[in-house]
Design a protein around this motif. Sequence first.
Motif, short mmCIF file in Angstrom:
data_model
loop_
_atom_site.label_atom_id
_atom_site.label_comp_id
_atom_site.label_asym_id
_atom_site.label_seq_id
_atom_site.Cartn_x
_atom_site.Cartn_y
_atom_site.Cartn_z
N THR A 241 0.94 -1.12 -0.04
CA THR A 241 0.08 -0.16 0.12
C THR A 241 0.84 1.34 -0.11
O THR A 241 0.61 2.27 -0.82
CB THR A 241 -0.96 -0.06 1.26
OG1 THR A 241 -1.80 -1.08 1.08
CG2 THR A 241 -1.76 1.13 1.20
N ALA A 245 1.04 4.18 -2.98
CA ALA A 245 0.73 5.55 -2.65
C ALA A 245 2.06 6.45 -3.03
O ALA A 245 1.63 7.57 -3.58
CB ALA A 245 0.38 5.81 -1.11
N CYS A 252 -3.62 7.89 -5.25
CA CYS A 252 -4.00 6.63 -4.13
C CYS A 252 -3.45 7.28 -2.77
O CYS A 252 -2.47 6.64 -2.49
CB CYS A 252 -3.32 5.32 -4.59
SG CYS A 252 -4.01 3.93 -3.57
N PRO A 253 -4.46 8.08 -1.98
CA PRO A 253 -3.93 8.41 -0.63
C PRO A 253 -4.21 7.21 0.16
O PRO A 253 -4.58 6.35 -0.12
CB PRO A 253 -5.09 9.33 -0.54
CG PRO A 253 -5.80 9.67 -1.50
CD PRO A 253 -5.58 8.67 -2.53
N PRO A 254 -3.37 7.33 1.22
CA PRO A 254 -3.07 6.10 2.24
C PRO A 254 -4.62 5.79 2.64
O PRO A 254 -5.31 6.55 3.03
CB PRO A 254 -2.28 6.71 3.35
CG PRO A 254 -1.49 7.62 2.51
CD PRO A 254 -2.41 8.34 1.72
N CYS A 257 -6.66 2.76 -1.07
CA CYS A 257 -6.59 1.53 -1.92
C CYS A 257 -6.28 0.40 -1.20
O CYS A 257 -5.22 -0.17 -0.76
CB CYS A 257 -5.34 1.85 -2.79
SG CYS A 257 -5.29 3.30 -3.86
#
Length: 406
Positions: A241, A245, A252-254, A257
């Motif tokens: 992840t 990011a 794709c912010p923390p 996703c």
Amino acid sequence: FRSGLAGSVTGGLGVWMAFEPGHGRTAVPVRSALAGTTVAVAAVIASLVFGTSLIALVSTPHRYGQNWSQELNLQFGGVPAALAAKVLSAEPAVTRWAGGNYGPVSIDGKTVPAIGIDPVRGRGFLTILAGRAAAAPGEIALGAQTMRAFHRKLGQTVPVVANGMRRIMRIVGVAVFPTFSRGSFAATDLGTGAVVPASVLSVRSTPSQTTLCITDATCYNFFLIRYKPGTNLHAAAAQLTAAVAAATPGGCPPGACPLTADQRPGDIRNYTGVRDTPLILGAVLALLAVGTLAHVLLTGVRRRRRDLAVLKTLGLTRPQVLGVVSWQASALATAALLVGLPLGVVAGRWSWALFAGSVGVAGQADVPVPLVLLAIPAALLLASLIAAAPGWAAARIRPALILRSE
């Protein structure tokens, strides 16, 4: 005479009593008891085969279509294939992966939940019941229920509208689907859904959107990931992840996703709650078989008191009378097993094939051979235990009182 009654003579008397219905006052419901016990044995074995197959289905991800460790879900976002390959190849725990896109598609004017999958590294991400996975833009694989709904067969064509483009696609496979969904769109479910190559569902974004998918190259909404054996999924998910990011700033912010390890379809979740029901039903049927056998033994002892009294007068001892009743129970149980066991296996496999075909999973039943074989000595031992009370009652018969009253 007494020594001659031991062994085979005792067994012969017991077998005779087991299958001789008698007449008049000595009539015993042997045929109905044998039929009832046989049906009960067959039903118990059928329940065991069906229940074992159901437990295997809900506890084996491959059987309900999940052939990967985790799904990296970008939902409505997407990343180009090249960027995905760069990120995933840099993760040492990742061994195989496939890129995918969400649908839906329209078939014959009806909306069907769909996905597109490209097996980038590795194969076998789909569970295929027949045929093969779709590999070209003009090919599609359907769930068994979806195929029945459109009255199509393997090898036939269907009109498909995907991304606003109408195509005539050939059905090349029958697939099993885990849950794939995003937002409020309908999810795939076991035999419901369609799968095409990911390029068919790839959407090119406009430059104004916050995304990297502004080229004609295939972009992916999700990724199916396999890890090395023994990998800690939580640690691998956190590392992956963070890498995604970092590679897609603003895209794709923390936390946006997620990686999902459990994609059981809704049907599987429902079946999990009732997976032990067939086994419980089998236990109830086994109790009915016990009751039927006990009833015929008690009825036989009561109605054949005169025969037993004559045998005791001729020298049959109490242990031998017990042996006669035990042989009677064992003979009935053996006959029921000889017919009921194979009949139960056939019925269990047939019922599972019927159920599996209706929901869209593999129709091969799991026959628990050790348990089926264990049923033979268990049934014979149970029959001997059931015969104890009727045998004790027969052994206590007083010939003088019985014969004088007769």
